[in-house]
Design a protein around this motif. Sequence first.
Motif, PDB file in Angstrom:
ATOM      1  N   LEU A  37      41.542  42.216  42.712  1.00  0.00           N
ATOM      2  CA  LEU A  37      41.662  43.536  43.343  1.00  0.00           C
ATOM      3  C   LEU A  37      42.666  43.498  44.496  1.00  0.00           C
ATOM      4  N   ALA A  38      42.672  42.413  45.263  1.00  0.00           N
ATOM      5  CA  ALA A  38      43.656  42.290  46.341  1.00  0.00           C
ATOM      6  C   ALA A  38      45.068  42.276  45.766  1.00  0.00           C
ATOM      7  N   TYR A  39      45.256  41.531  44.689  1.00  0.00           N
ATOM      8  CA  TYR A  39      46.561  41.471  44.026  1.00  0.00           C
ATOM      9  C   TYR A  39      46.978  42.852  43.523  1.00  0.00           C
ATOM     10  N   SER A  40      46.100  43.500  42.778  1.00  0.00           N
ATOM     11  CA  SER A  40      46.481  44.741  42.096  1.00  0.00           C
ATOM     12  C   SER A  40      46.683  45.906  43.050  1.00  0.00           C
TER      13      SER A  40
ATOM     14  N   TYR B 298      42.764  48.709  38.575  1.00  0.00           N
ATOM     15  CA  TYR B 298      42.016  47.920  37.583  1.00  0.00           C
ATOM     16  C   TYR B 298      42.960  47.413  36.489  1.00  0.00           C
ATOM     17  N   LEU B 299      43.832  48.270  35.981  1.00  0.00           N
ATOM     18  CA  LEU B 299      44.710  47.883  34.883  1.00  0.00           C
ATOM     19  C   LEU B 299      45.686  46.787  35.294  1.00  0.00           C
ATOM     20  N   TRP B 300      46.274  46.886  36.487  1.00  0.00           N
ATOM     21  CA  TRP B 300      47.162  45.818  36.953  1.00  0.00           C
ATOM     22  C   TRP B 300      46.381  44.516  37.087  1.00  0.00           C
ATOM     23  N   ALA B 301      45.156  44.605  37.584  1.00  0.00           N
ATOM     24  CA  ALA B 301      44.327  43.401  37.750  1.00  0.00           C
ATOM     25  C   ALA B 301      44.018  42.769  36.401  1.00  0.00           C
ATOM     26  N   ALA B 302      43.621  43.591  35.435  1.00  0.00           N
ATOM     27  CA  ALA B 302      43.291  43.067  34.108  1.00  0.00           C
ATOM     28  C   ALA B 302      44.516  42.456  33.442  1.00  0.00           C
ATOM     29  N   ALA B 303      45.681  43.062  33.636  1.00  0.00           N
ATOM     30  CA  ALA B 303      46.916  42.525  33.056  1.00  0.00           C
ATOM     31  C   ALA B 303      47.275  41.183  33.687  1.00  0.00           C
ATOM     32  N   HIS B 304      47.147  41.101  35.002  1.00  0.00           N
ATOM     33  CA  HIS B 304      47.439  39.844  35.706  1.00  0.00           C
ATOM     34  C   HIS B 304      46.463  38.754  35.255  1.00  0.00           C
ATOM     35  N   ALA B 305      45.195  39.121  35.110  1.00  0.00           N
ATOM     36  CA  ALA B 305      44.197  38.152  34.664  1.00  0.00           C
ATOM     37  C   ALA B 305      44.526  37.642  33.265  1.00  0.00           C
ATOM     38  N   LYS B 306      44.913  38.549  32.383  1.00  0.00           N
ATOM     39  CA  LYS B 306      45.256  38.164  31.004  1.00  0.00           C
ATOM     40  C   LYS B 306      46.459  37.225  30.997  1.00  0.00           C
TER      41      LYS B 306
ATOM     42  N   ILE C  28      35.280  44.654  47.399  1.00  0.00           N
ATOM     43  CA  ILE C  28      35.956  45.780  48.054  1.00  0.00           C
ATOM     44  C   ILE C  28      36.405  45.415  49.466  1.00  0.00           C
ATOM     45  N   VAL C  29      35.548  44.766  50.229  1.00  0.00           N
ATOM     46  CA  VAL C  29      35.925  44.378  51.592  1.00  0.00           C
ATOM     47  C   VAL C  29      37.097  43.396  51.556  1.00  0.00           C
ATOM     48  N   ARG C  30      37.030  42.442  50.648  1.00  0.00           N
ATOM     49  CA  ARG C  30      38.051  41.392  50.609  1.00  0.00           C
ATOM     50  C   ARG C  30      39.404  41.880  50.116  1.00  0.00           C
ATOM     51  N   HIS C  31      39.463  43.043  49.467  1.00  0.00           N
ATOM     52  CA  HIS C  31      40.764  43.480  48.951  1.00  0.00           C
ATOM     53  C   HIS C  31      41.759  43.749  50.078  1.00  0.00           C
ATOM     54  N   MET C  32      41.259  43.925  51.298  1.00  0.00           N
ATOM     55  CA  MET C  32      42.149  44.141  52.436  1.00  0.00           C
ATOM     56  C   MET C  32      42.505  42.840  53.148  1.00  0.00           C
ATOM     57  N   GLY C  33      41.978  41.727  52.662  1.00  0.00           N
ATOM     58  CA  GLY C  33      42.282  40.448  53.288  1.00  0.00           C
ATOM     59  C   GLY C  33      43.475  39.773  52.640  1.00  0.00           C
ATOM     60  N   ASP C  34      43.888  38.675  53.228  1.00  0.00           N
ATOM     61  CA  ASP C  34      45.003  37.907  52.679  1.00  0.00           C
ATOM     62  C   ASP C  34      44.464  36.653  51.997  1.00  0.00           C
ATOM     63  N   GLY C  35      45.050  36.325  50.887  1.00  0.00           N
ATOM     64  CA  GLY C  35      44.764  35.049  50.250  1.00  0.00           C
ATOM     65  C   GLY C  35      43.340  34.869  49.763  1.00  0.00           C
ATOM     66  N   VAL C  36      42.815  35.822  48.993  1.00  0.00           N
ATOM     67  CA  VAL C  36      41.479  35.652  48.419  1.00  0.00           C
ATOM     68  C   VAL C  36      41.569  34.568  47.346  1.00  0.00           C
ATOM     69  N   ASP C  37      40.778  33.521  47.481  1.00  0.00           N
ATOM     70  CA  ASP C  37      40.817  32.372  46.583  1.00  0.00           C
ATOM     71  C   ASP C  37      40.313  32.759  45.202  1.00  0.00           C
ATOM     72  N   VAL C  38      41.179  32.644  44.196  1.00  0.00           N
ATOM     73  CA  VAL C  38      40.813  33.034  42.838  1.00  0.00           C
ATOM     74  C   VAL C  38      39.666  32.188  42.295  1.00  0.00           C
ATOM     75  N   ALA C  39      39.583  30.927  42.713  1.00  0.00           N
ATOM     76  CA  ALA C  39      38.515  30.054  42.223  1.00  0.00           C
ATOM     77  C   ALA C  39      37.158  30.461  42.782  1.00  0.00           C
ATOM     78  N   GLN C  40      37.144  30.952  44.010  1.00  0.00           N
ATOM     79  CA  GLN C  40      35.885  31.336  44.644  1.00  0.00           C
ATOM     80  C   GLN C  40      35.511  32.784  44.360  1.00  0.00           C
ATOM     81  N   ASP C  41      36.487  33.648  44.201  1.00  0.00           N
ATOM     82  CA  ASP C  41      36.217  35.079  44.008  1.00  0.00           C
ATOM     83  C   ASP C  41      37.314  35.681  43.131  1.00  0.00           C
ATOM     84  N   PRO C  42      37.223  35.482  41.799  1.00  0.00           N
ATOM     85  CA  PRO C  42      38.290  36.007  40.943  1.00  0.00           C
ATOM     86  C   PRO C  42      38.437  37.522  41.026  1.00  0.00           C
ATOM     87  N   GLU C  43      37.320  38.259  41.117  1.00  0.00           N
ATOM     88  CA  GLU C  43      37.404  39.724  41.184  1.00  0.00           C
ATOM     89  C   GLU C  43      38.029  40.174  42.499  1.00  0.00           C
TER      90      GLU C  43
END
Length: 198
Positions: free
Chosen positions: A126-129, A37-45, A107-122
């Motif tokens: 999570l995939a990034y972090s 969560y913290l890495w995700a929030a930092a990246h988002a900021k 949660i399911v998408r965190h194991m996928g590649d290339g989750v589109d930030v515009a369509q699913d920022p969370e």
Amino acid sequence: MKINELVIPDSSACSAALEVATAYCSPALLNHSIRSYLWAAAHAKASGIAFDAELLYVSALLHDLGLVKEFDSHTVPFEEAGGHVAWVFGAAAGWPVERRVRASEVIVRHMGDGVDVAQDPEGHLLAYSTSVDISGRGADALPAELRAEVLGRYPRLGLAEEFTACFREQADRKPDSAAAAAMRGNIAARIAANPLDA
């Protein structure tokens, strides 16, 4: 950047997610979930990504519950099992169906590649972090001061060995899963070389 500069949501659902993760995850897996969560929030900021902090926090805290014995499924991949747990958790938290579905998707998408930030920022965050925390990919983009603070407060506690063993076991039982594909793609070597463990 410091932890206290990040968006840390405070709601009954967030408190309950932390309680659930603390009850069922090993200390290493719990700290991994919090760091995610913290890495995700930092990246988002740093990147100016608007996100639903409560949804991301709950999803991050619950995202690996499918790896623990109480919620491990012999029929579906761990991320799908975790998504089902999040849906049930959301129902108990009083979330509307749409929000429960979103937590499951993240949660399911965190194991996928290339989750589109515009369509699913969370899902993207999570995939990034989780990639940062497990394999170290992109860790150098996070401020060194923040990395040191987060790792000092939430140490890794042998996560590399524990997580590799979890993925190996998932891959053996579920050869068509994303975890199995990751093992075939030599994720174990990337985990072992994670600069966050240096």
